[in-house]
Motif scaffolding. Sequence first.
Motif, PDB file in Angstrom:
ATOM      1  N   ASP A 171      40.492  51.801  20.813  1.00 41.31           N
ATOM      2  CA  ASP A 171      40.689  51.023  21.623  1.00 41.31           C
ATOM      3  C   ASP A 171      40.855  51.311  23.079  1.00 41.31           C
ATOM      4  OD1 ASP A 171      41.190  48.701  19.942  1.00 41.31           O
ATOM      5  OD2 ASP A 171      43.126  49.587  19.155  1.00 41.31           O
ATOM      6  N   ALA A 172      41.259  52.474  23.228  1.00 43.81           N
ATOM      7  CA  ALA A 172      41.694  53.075  24.428  1.00 43.81           C
ATOM      8  C   ALA A 172      40.248  53.201  25.108  1.00 43.81           C
ATOM      9  CB  ALA A 172      42.227  54.525  24.522  1.00 43.81           C
ATOM     10  N   ASP A 173      39.249  53.817  24.305  1.00 43.77           N
ATOM     11  CA  ASP A 173      37.787  54.000  24.583  1.00 43.77           C
ATOM     12  C   ASP A 173      37.074  52.846  25.071  1.00 43.77           C
ATOM     13  OD1 ASP A 173      37.785  56.645  24.199  1.00 43.77           O
ATOM     14  OD2 ASP A 173      37.001  56.518  22.249  1.00 43.77           O
ATOM     15  N   LEU A 174      37.344  51.964  24.287  1.00 39.87           N
ATOM     16  CA  LEU A 174      36.619  50.532  24.828  1.00 39.87           C
ATOM     17  C   LEU A 174      37.395  49.834  25.987  1.00 39.87           C
ATOM     18  CD1 LEU A 174      36.118  48.867  21.310  1.00 39.87           C
ATOM     19  CD2 LEU A 174      34.503  49.703  22.624  1.00 39.87           C
ATOM     20  N   THR A 175      38.644  50.060  25.922  1.00 40.48           N
ATOM     21  CA  THR A 175      39.391  49.388  27.237  1.00 40.48           C
ATOM     22  C   THR A 175      38.867  50.173  28.496  1.00 40.48           C
ATOM     23  OG1 THR A 175      41.324  49.003  25.968  1.00 40.48           O
ATOM     24  CG2 THR A 175      41.546  49.086  28.186  1.00 40.48           C
ATOM     25  N   LEU A 176      38.897  51.522  28.491  1.00 42.46           N
ATOM     26  CA  LEU A 176      38.252  52.279  29.550  1.00 42.46           C
ATOM     27  C   LEU A 176      36.778  51.907  29.900  1.00 42.46           C
ATOM     28  CD1 LEU A 176      38.517  54.455  31.646  1.00 42.46           C
ATOM     29  CD2 LEU A 176      37.731  56.157  29.758  1.00 42.46           C
ATOM     30  N   LEU A 177      36.106  51.569  29.150  1.00 40.87           N
ATOM     31  CA  LEU A 177      34.587  51.136  29.273  1.00 40.87           C
ATOM     32  C   LEU A 177      34.627  49.873  29.950  1.00 40.87           C
ATOM     33  CD1 LEU A 177      32.557  52.313  26.015  1.00 40.87           C
ATOM     34  CD2 LEU A 177      32.250  53.170  28.562  1.00 40.87           C
ATOM     35  N   SER A 178      35.464  48.933  29.447  1.00 43.30           N
ATOM     36  CA  SER A 178      35.464  47.523  30.072  1.00 43.30           C
ATOM     37  C   SER A 178      35.922  47.840  31.583  1.00 43.30           C
ATOM     38  CB  SER A 178      36.379  46.701  29.039  1.00 43.30           C
ATOM     39  OG  SER A 178      36.717  45.471  29.834  1.00 43.30           O
ATOM     40  N   THR A 179      37.134  48.470  31.997  1.00 41.83           N
ATOM     41  CA  THR A 179      37.501  48.675  33.065  1.00 41.83           C
ATOM     42  C   THR A 179      36.510  49.277  33.995  1.00 41.83           C
ATOM     43  OG1 THR A 179      39.765  49.051  32.434  1.00 41.83           O
ATOM     44  CG2 THR A 179      39.423  49.634  34.369  1.00 41.83           C
ATOM     45  N   ARG A 180      35.750  50.271  33.529  1.00 45.14           N
ATOM     46  CA  ARG A 180      34.658  50.748  34.493  1.00 45.14           C
ATOM     47  C   ARG A 180      33.498  49.904  34.691  1.00 45.14           C
ATOM     48  NH1 ARG A 180      33.957  56.265  34.653  1.00 45.14           N
ATOM     49  NH2 ARG A 180      32.604  55.666  36.539  1.00 45.14           N
ATOM     50  N   LEU A 181      33.332  49.301  33.517  1.00 41.97           N
ATOM     51  CA  LEU A 181      32.268  48.259  33.860  1.00 41.97           C
ATOM     52  C   LEU A 181      32.505  47.128  35.026  1.00 41.97           C
ATOM     53  CD1 LEU A 181      29.892  46.943  31.089  1.00 41.97           C
ATOM     54  CD2 LEU A 181      30.702  45.325  32.911  1.00 41.97           C
ATOM     55  N   LEU A 182      33.572  46.632  34.784  1.00 43.38           N
ATOM     56  CA  LEU A 182      34.243  45.688  35.650  1.00 43.38           C
ATOM     57  C   LEU A 182      34.475  46.228  36.983  1.00 43.38           C
ATOM     58  CD1 LEU A 182      36.705  43.567  33.512  1.00 43.38           C
ATOM     59  CD2 LEU A 182      34.371  42.876  34.150  1.00 43.38           C
ATOM     60  N   GLU A 183      34.693  47.499  37.318  1.00 48.27           N
ATOM     61  CA  GLU A 183      34.728  48.067  38.424  1.00 48.27           C
ATOM     62  C   GLU A 183      33.332  48.145  39.306  1.00 48.27           C
ATOM     63  OE1 GLU A 183      35.756  52.751  40.315  1.00 48.27           O
ATOM     64  OE2 GLU A 183      36.427  52.137  38.332  1.00 48.27           O
ATOM     65  N   MET A 184      32.350  48.682  38.104  1.00 51.88           N
ATOM     66  CA  MET A 184      30.950  48.809  38.595  1.00 51.88           C
ATOM     67  C   MET A 184      30.452  47.120  39.117  1.00 51.88           C
ATOM     68  SD  MET A 184      27.733  50.018  36.484  1.00 51.88           S
ATOM     69  CE  MET A 184      26.059  50.063  37.391  1.00 51.88           C
ATOM     70  N   GLY A 185      31.019  46.104  38.577  1.00 51.71           N
ATOM     71  CA  GLY A 185      30.605  44.811  38.774  1.00 51.71           C
ATOM     72  C   GLY A 185      31.277  44.311  40.061  1.00 51.71           C
ATOM     73  N   GLY A 186      32.470  45.017  40.428  1.00 52.75           N
ATOM     74  CA  GLY A 186      33.159  44.560  41.633  1.00 52.75           C
ATOM     75  C   GLY A 186      32.477  45.322  42.807  1.00 52.75           C
ATOM     76  N   LEU A 187      31.760  46.523  42.648  1.00 51.12           N
ATOM     77  CA  LEU A 187      31.016  47.102  43.586  1.00 51.12           C
ATOM     78  C   LEU A 187      29.827  46.438  43.750  1.00 51.12           C
ATOM     79  CD1 LEU A 187      30.619  49.408  45.420  1.00 51.12           C
ATOM     80  CD2 LEU A 187      29.531  50.929  43.367  1.00 51.12           C
ATOM     81  N   VAL A 188      29.129  45.968  42.924  1.00 51.11           N
ATOM     82  CA  VAL A 188      27.944  45.045  43.111  1.00 51.11           C
ATOM     83  C   VAL A 188      28.186  43.578  43.728  1.00 51.11           C
ATOM     84  CG1 VAL A 188      25.916  43.887  41.984  1.00 51.11           C
ATOM     85  CG2 VAL A 188      26.695  46.011  41.046  1.00 51.11           C
ATOM     86  N   GLU A 189      29.221  43.084  43.488  1.00 54.95           N
ATOM     87  CA  GLU A 189      29.721  42.032  44.166  1.00 54.95           C
ATOM     88  C   GLU A 189      29.798  42.147  45.620  1.00 54.95           C
ATOM     89  OE1 GLU A 189      32.936  39.887  42.779  1.00 54.95           O
ATOM     90  OE2 GLU A 189      32.522  40.009  40.667  1.00 54.95           O
ATOM     91  N   SER A 190      30.435  43.294  46.141  1.00 56.91           N
ATOM     92  CA  SER A 190      30.733  43.505  47.537  1.00 56.91           C
ATOM     93  C   SER A 190      29.320  43.867  48.092  1.00 56.91           C
ATOM     94  CB  SER A 190      31.675  44.874  47.590  1.00 56.91           C
ATOM     95  OG  SER A 190      30.903  45.808  47.187  1.00 56.91           O
ATOM     96  N   GLN A 191      28.553  44.401  47.462  1.00 58.03           N
ATOM     97  CA  GLN A 191      27.173  44.747  47.932  1.00 58.03           C
ATOM     98  C   GLN A 191      26.651  43.267  48.217  1.00 58.03           C
ATOM     99  OE1 GLN A 191      25.193  47.393  44.619  1.00 58.03           O
ATOM    100  NE2 GLN A 191      24.257  48.033  46.767  1.00 58.03           N
ATOM    101  N   ILE A 192      26.449  42.293  47.643  1.00 55.98           N
ATOM    102  CA  ILE A 192      25.883  41.143  47.679  1.00 55.98           C
ATOM    103  C   ILE A 192      26.426  40.241  48.879  1.00 55.98           C
ATOM    104  CG2 ILE A 192      25.266  39.029  46.747  1.00 55.98           C
ATOM    105  CD1 ILE A 192      25.395  40.396  43.886  1.00 55.98           C
ATOM    106  N   VAL A 193      27.974  40.312  48.872  1.00 56.96           N
ATOM    107  CA  VAL A 193      28.708  39.625  50.039  1.00 56.96           C
ATOM    108  C   VAL A 193      28.179  40.292  51.234  1.00 56.96           C
ATOM    109  CG1 VAL A 193      31.001  39.632  51.353  1.00 56.96           C
ATOM    110  CG2 VAL A 193      30.736  39.185  48.663  1.00 56.96           C
ATOM    111  N   HIS A 194      27.942  41.807  51.341  1.00 54.69           N
ATOM    112  CA  HIS A 194      27.560  42.323  52.569  1.00 54.69           C
ATOM    113  C   HIS A 194      26.360  42.130  53.050  1.00 54.69           C
ATOM    114  CE1 HIS A 194      31.322  45.342  51.906  1.00 54.69           C
ATOM    115  NE2 HIS A 194      31.621  44.343  52.621  1.00 54.69           N
ATOM    116  N   ALA A 195      25.370  41.911  51.736  1.00 53.76           N
ATOM    117  CA  ALA A 195      24.060  41.645  52.032  1.00 53.76           C
ATOM    118  C   ALA A 195      23.661  40.355  52.722  1.00 53.76           C
ATOM    119  CB  ALA A 195      23.099  41.863  50.912  1.00 53.76           C
ATOM    120  N   ILE A 196      24.675  39.335  52.164  1.00 51.90           N
ATOM    121  CA  ILE A 196      24.228  37.931  52.727  1.00 51.90           C
ATOM    122  C   ILE A 196      24.945  37.911  54.020  1.00 51.90           C
ATOM    123  CG2 ILE A 196      24.912  35.560  52.534  1.00 51.90           C
ATOM    124  CD1 ILE A 196      25.157  36.216  49.278  1.00 51.90           C
ATOM    125  N   GLU A 197      25.920  38.647  54.319  1.00 52.39           N
ATOM    126  CA  GLU A 197      26.533  38.531  55.698  1.00 52.39           C
ATOM    127  C   GLU A 197      25.576  39.288  56.698  1.00 52.39           C
ATOM    128  OE1 GLU A 197      30.769  39.824  58.119  1.00 52.39           O
ATOM    129  OE2 GLU A 197      30.440  40.111  56.004  1.00 52.39           O
TER     130      GLU A 197
END
Length: 235
Positions: free
Chosen positions: A11-37
Amino acid sequence: MPDKHLSRQFDADLTLLSTRLLEMGGLVESQIVHAIEALNTFDPHLIERVLEAERRLNVMEMELDEEITNVIARRQPAARDLRLLMAASKCVTNLERAGDEARKIVKRTGRIATASSAPNINITEIKVSGEMALNVLRRALDAFARMDTAAADQIIRDDEAIDNEFRAFVRKLVTYMMENPRGISTGLDYLFIAKAIERIGDHATNIAEAVVYVVRGTDIRHEHRKQREREALHS
């Protein structure tokens, strides 16, 4: 994201993976925001921020791939757990590629900014599709976090709207370049930007399809595209 298992460490392994994946997603979101700006302001600092984030994204991709491989090797998951880890791997790939598209946007934006004369091209469709792509990526990540197939199904249906904006801009751009040959170079830069935004929407749709795969055990990656083709033939 995952159901509870007998092994707390799993469970801990899966939770960590989920957290890291969403962290990566947040970084991509910020990239797109800055690219559009950056597309709106031609701010060189925003361009550099997107490029720096893309370098960090590449590192995160390699780290997450290694983590997923290690979990599979240690836990030897089956059924939904294996589908979840395979889907997570695909999501990592799609997020990295979406980040690549953001990099392409700012690279072309930088070319436009340094052009000797900027043509008067209305890029309303690009701006609209950029906001739509960002929105659909956020929704796709949320659907993945909650394993929400209803939200995933809606995202897949909504992907056509981004494609429509892209096609509308291409038609307008072709007309502009025919009438203004001197603006062809910059026009092509805008075309590549529009295509990059469309691809971001495609990568978000791929994440939504991964949600359906995990929950239902059904691979639908090509089903909705075939449905569109059938509808186009009968329209």
